[in-house]
Enzyme design. Structure first.
Site, PDB file in Angstrom:
ATOM      1  N   ASP A 164      57.483 -46.811  35.345  1.00  0.00           N
ATOM      2  CA  ASP A 164      58.109 -47.320  36.788  1.00  0.00           C
ATOM      3  C   ASP A 164      56.931 -47.316  37.768  1.00  0.00           C
ATOM      4  O   ASP A 164      57.434 -48.027  38.784  1.00  0.00           O
ATOM      5  CB  ASP A 164      59.348 -46.136  37.094  1.00  0.00           C
ATOM      6  CG  ASP A 164      58.598 -44.869  37.357  1.00  0.00           C
ATOM      7  OD1 ASP A 164      57.741 -44.410  36.285  1.00  0.00           O
ATOM      8  OD2 ASP A 164      58.807 -44.212  38.224  1.00  0.00           O
TER       9      ASP A 164
ATOM     10  N   ASP B  98      52.933 -43.195  36.667  1.00  0.00           N
ATOM     11  CA  ASP B  98      53.091 -42.282  35.486  1.00  0.00           C
ATOM     12  C   ASP B  98      53.476 -42.949  34.171  1.00  0.00           C
ATOM     13  O   ASP B  98      53.431 -44.250  34.197  1.00  0.00           O
ATOM     14  CB  ASP B  98      54.109 -41.355  35.830  1.00  0.00           C
ATOM     15  CG  ASP B  98      55.575 -41.871  36.135  1.00  0.00           C
ATOM     16  OD1 ASP B  98      55.713 -43.164  35.703  1.00  0.00           O
ATOM     17  OD2 ASP B  98      56.493 -41.492  36.909  1.00  0.00           O
TER      18      ASP B  98
ATOM     19  N   TYR C 217      64.694 -39.263  39.356  1.00  0.00           N
ATOM     20  CA  TYR C 217      65.579 -40.346  39.420  1.00  0.00           C
ATOM     21  C   TYR C 217      67.136 -39.898  39.721  1.00  0.00           C
ATOM     22  O   TYR C 217      68.039 -40.632  38.838  1.00  0.00           O
ATOM     23  CB  TYR C 217      65.424 -41.519  38.687  1.00  0.00           C
ATOM     24  CG  TYR C 217      64.222 -42.147  39.188  1.00  0.00           C
ATOM     25  CD1 TYR C 217      63.966 -43.230  40.066  1.00  0.00           C
ATOM     26  CD2 TYR C 217      63.321 -42.103  38.409  1.00  0.00           C
ATOM     27  CE1 TYR C 217      62.843 -43.666  40.472  1.00  0.00           C
ATOM     28  CE2 TYR C 217      61.823 -42.672  38.326  1.00  0.00           C
ATOM     29  CZ  TYR C 217      61.605 -43.844  39.665  1.00  0.00           C
ATOM     30  OH  TYR C 217      60.503 -44.187  39.954  1.00  0.00           O
TER      31      TYR C 217
END
Length: 518
Positions: free
Chosen positions: A89, A92, A241
């Site tokens: 994303d 990371d 998230y």
């Protein structure tokens, strides 16, 4: 804000002087004000390169970002499923399903809305590849009608480690949602991504388009039948998230995309019937993001109204959707009167919040550009207008604000900094990105461990050895200030969902510039 008024006024004057200097210089990759002063074609090209830098899995022979290598080749093996592929994303090495799906939805919407412009710029093949890299993964992750794999990797262990994805030693545990552990928000967003992508591939690959649509429909049924928030089922996702808006927006979003993909009335019926319960016609929102989809779905519904593509009994609800869409757009324009507007910095950037504010900027730019097009098409251009409390707004003014935000990203800001990495002369050099900040495995194949990565690479003051071209970082604060430090993840980390909407925006602005020059 009042205490900083004098400073912000000074910053505004500095911004004007800076832009005048840049315009006079007329040099480099992004410069000055005006409709053709930035190389939007180059920005489009760079934005699609970025997605290749974010790939997980076995990289193809035509991979253009050569400092990346194969990674995550055993993803899903512990659970007996093939979860190789997809996207990391941000900076990371975790594959988070919700932001990945939103990224693919926005890439697909860019291709649907501005496909001709993308193709004219010579980037159609690359946008198809970027979308398909995500949709191939979603098809594999949907292993049963009522099972969707939500995440690979663990944010907690990953964030204790600073390694190239090619060297990963962190957990690759995979997490799923199913009947007993539902996740309608994740499932709905993935259905939306697959439905939108099915439209993109309809002509070039009809068999693949049909496959995507089949999975989208099955996922929608799953998400609606077994309702719940995915971060309640996958606690590992909550810290990174969390689905703050719940699942109502994603289910409406999915229904409208499925209606657009299939033309079937049942999906529009759903969006109308569930409009109030799921907040589609009650929430007046001033942001659009991987979590909060209301503004996007309200604009999709408004498009149906503008085009007259609805049954008479749907009109009252679609009018409510349009009202909420106009609230968002008017708020961005600063013409919402007492209803509330989006803040702007002295340099002109739309400002929502401190951490990764640029995601709200780029998504707003896309919605503004898309709605500008819808208004123009609705009545041939001249008579169509956005209805704001402070007066009507034409399509041209919407596009002008989209352009201003794009230009801010590319360097028309008080810092003179391009927040797209690799664009222009001055851009962030210490991006918070594991793969970019460590020497490429191709240049030095020696293993880099977790602690070694932090000690030798994360803490070093120098520029990253690899330039993650096309990445749009989190960007400056409410006073247009930016600190290029690797540890400053709120400002220097880039995310796929920052760049995805700009694929369409850059393509459209490049096309507009070419048309104006004729």
């Amino acid at each position: 804000m009042a205490r900083g008024a004098g400073i912000e006024t000074l910053a505004s004057l500095c911004a004007v002087l800076l832009l005048l200097q840049l315009a006079a210089a007329g040099s480099g990759g992004g410069h000055g004000a005006g409709s053709s002063s930035f190389d939007y074609k180059r920005a489009l090209h760079s934005s699609l390169l970025y997605f290749e830098a974010q790939r997980s899995g076995h990289l193809p022979y035509n991979q253009r970002v050569r400092w990346r290598g194969h990674s995550g080749l055993a993803d899903g093996l512990q659970q007996g499923v093939d979860l190789v592929g997809g996207y990391y994303d941000a900076g990371d090495n975790v594959k988070f399903g919700l932001p990945m799906a939103f990224t693919v939805t926005m890439l697909s919407w860019s291709a649907i809305e501005f496909g001709a412009e993308v193709a004219a710029a010579g980037e159609w093949r690359h946008v198809l590849e970027a979308i398909k890299w995500g949709t191939d993964y979603f098809v594999k992750a949907h292993t049963d009608p009522d099972v969707l794999w939500a995440e690979v990797g663990d944010g907690d262990t990953d964030h204790y480690c600073w390694q190239r994805p090619e060297d990963m030693t962190t957990s690759r545990q995979a997490y799923k949602v199913d009947r007993e552990n539902p996740g309608s928000d994740l499932v709905g967003e993935t259905a939306a991504a697959l439905a939108a992508a099915s439209i993109v591939f309809r002509r070039s690959n009809p068999h693949y388009s049909h496959l995507l649509l089949h999975h989208a429909e099955k996922l929608f049924e799953f998400g609606d039948k077994y309702r719940g928030k995915y971060d309640s089922s996958v606690s590992e996702a909550w810290r990174y998230y969390a689905s703050v808006s719940g699942y109502g927006d994603e289910m409406l979003w999915a229904a409208l995309w499925l209606h657009r993909a299939t033309g079937r009335a049942e999906y529009l019926d759903y969006a109308v019937a569930m409009a109030d319960e799921f907040g589609g016609t009650s929430w007046a929102i001033t942001e659009f993001s991987w979590d909060v989809k209301y503004a996007g779905l309200q604009i999709l519904a408004a498009k149906l109204l503008l085009e007259g593509r609805h049954r008479p009994e749907h009109r009252p609800t679609l009018e409510q959707y349009r009202s909420k869409a106009e609230h968002y757009l008017c708020a961005c324009l600063g013409k919402n009167g007492a209803a509330g507007n989006v803040n702007r910095t002295a340099g002109g950037m739309l400002y929502i919040r401190q951490w990764n504010n640029m995601q709200y900027v780029t998504n707003a730019a896309f919605l503004l550009a898309a709605y500008s097009r819808y208004l123009t098409a609705a009545s041939g251009g001249a008579a169509a207008a956005l209805r704001c409390p402070d007066g009507p707004v034409g399509a041209g003014e919407l596009l002008a604000l989209a352009r201003a935000q794009a230009d801010y990203v590319l360097g028309a800001n008080p810092a003179g900094m391009s927040y797209m990495v690799g664009y222009g002369r001055r851009f962030p050099r210490r991006v918070h990105h594991r793969a970019a900040s460590i020497v490429s495995h191709r240049a030095d194949g020696r293993f880099v461990g977790c602690v070694q990565g932090y000690d030798r690479w994360f803490r070093r003051p120098g520029s990253n050895p690899n330039v993650v071209v096309g990445a749009i970082v989190g960007g400056p604060d409410h006073r247009d200030r930016f600190s290029d430090r690797r540890s400053n993840y709120e400002q220097t980390e880039a995310c796929t969902y920052n760049t995805a909407p700009m694929v369409g925006v850059f393509a459209h602005l490049h096309s507009e510039g070419a048309r104006e020059r004729k």
